[in-house]
Motif scaffolding. Structure first.
Motif, PDB file in Angstrom:
ATOM      1  N   ALA A 124      27.583  21.032 -47.099  1.00 27.30           N
ATOM      2  CA  ALA A 124      26.486  20.962 -48.075  1.00 27.30           C
ATOM      3  C   ALA A 124      25.904  19.558 -48.158  1.00 27.30           C
ATOM      4  CB  ALA A 124      26.980  21.420 -49.451  1.00 27.30           C
ATOM      5  N   LEU A 125      26.760  18.546 -48.162  1.00 27.35           N
ATOM      6  CA  LEU A 125      26.268  17.166 -48.207  1.00 27.35           C
ATOM      7  C   LEU A 125      25.460  16.831 -46.962  1.00 27.35           C
ATOM      8  CD1 LEU A 125      29.393  15.387 -49.718  1.00 27.35           C
ATOM      9  CD2 LEU A 125      27.192  15.774 -50.844  1.00 27.35           C
ATOM     10  N   ASN A 126      25.893  17.327 -45.827  1.00 28.36           N
ATOM     11  CA  ASN A 126      25.148  17.093 -44.592  1.00 28.36           C
ATOM     12  C   ASN A 126      23.775  17.756 -44.642  1.00 28.36           C
ATOM     13  OD1 ASN A 126      25.017  16.037 -41.819  1.00 28.36           O
ATOM     14  ND2 ASN A 126      24.904  18.204 -41.299  1.00 28.36           N
ATOM     15  N   GLN A 127      23.703  18.935 -45.248  1.00 32.69           N
ATOM     16  CA  GLN A 127      22.407  19.612 -45.367  1.00 32.69           C
ATOM     17  C   GLN A 127      21.455  18.825 -46.255  1.00 32.69           C
ATOM     18  OE1 GLN A 127      23.637  23.478 -46.728  1.00 32.69           O
ATOM     19  NE2 GLN A 127      23.930  24.258 -44.659  1.00 32.69           N
ATOM     20  N   VAL A 128      21.973  18.210 -47.298  1.00 29.58           N
ATOM     21  CA  VAL A 128      21.132  17.453 -48.220  1.00 29.58           C
ATOM     22  C   VAL A 128      20.771  16.074 -47.657  1.00 29.58           C
ATOM     23  CG1 VAL A 128      21.037  16.353 -50.501  1.00 29.58           C
ATOM     24  CG2 VAL A 128      22.022  18.640 -50.252  1.00 29.58           C
ATOM     25  N   TYR A 129      21.766  15.364 -47.109  1.00 36.69           N
ATOM     26  CA  TYR A 129      21.551  13.969 -46.711  1.00 36.69           C
ATOM     27  C   TYR A 129      21.422  13.755 -45.211  1.00 36.69           C
ATOM     28  CZ  TYR A 129      22.897  13.236 -51.540  1.00 36.69           C
ATOM     29  OH  TYR A 129      22.956  13.281 -52.905  1.00 36.69           O
TER      30      TYR A 129
END
Length: 156
Positions: free
Chosen positions: A78-83
């Motif tokens: 999820a963090l990779n998708q956002v950042y």
């Protein structure tokens, strides 16, 4: 996501669970500080790594720490998708291996210190077998920084 970490000349990333990284030279720490404030200064780490960070790093207004969790909005995926390209993964072998296995790392920066340390094998660099061909390698005398680009888990 980018990853930045240090290892000893014999491949260990830490001496133990509470390692303060005092075995890495001061210049490496300055380079780490510079690299971790590029873009947004978002640093993704585990709860364990966050607890070990010195107050000086935690209070640096140029950085924002995000603690990764196993699931939910702060999972690595999820963090990779956002950042995506705007976050830097810092921490130990467990989170590094997990991020690599999820194919979310696009750049990996490794400082290899010309000092040996001894520790439990679980603190060995889990990517030693796959990080073979850096796109850039700079020797600073007491340590070498290598930059690797990944593409779907394959280093080039």
């Amino acid at each position: 996501m980018k990853a930045i970490f240090a290892e000893s000349s014999n491949g260990y990333m830490a001496r133990g669970p509470k390692d303060d990284m005092s075995w890495t030279p001061g210049l490496d720490k300055k380079i780490f500080s510079l690299l971790t404030v590029f873009d947004s200064g978002k640093c993704v780490c585990s709860n364990k790594t966050y607890a070990l960070l010195p107050q000086k790093m935690l209070s640096d207004p140029a950085r924002r720490y995000i603690i990764a969790e196993k699931t939910g909005p702060n999972s690595l995926v999820a963090l990779n998708q956002v950042y995506h390209d705007d976050a830097i993964l810092i921490g130990g072998p467990t989170i590094l291996k997990e991020a690599y296995n999820l194919s979310i790392l696009n750049t990996i920066v490794v400082t290899t210190v010309k000092t040996e340390i001894m520790a439990d094998p679980k603190y060995k660099n889990p990517l030693a077998d796959v990080l073979k061909n850096p796109v850039k390698r700079i020797d600073f005398g007491g340590f070498v920084i290598s930059v690797y680009k990944t593409q779907h888990g394959k280093e080039r």
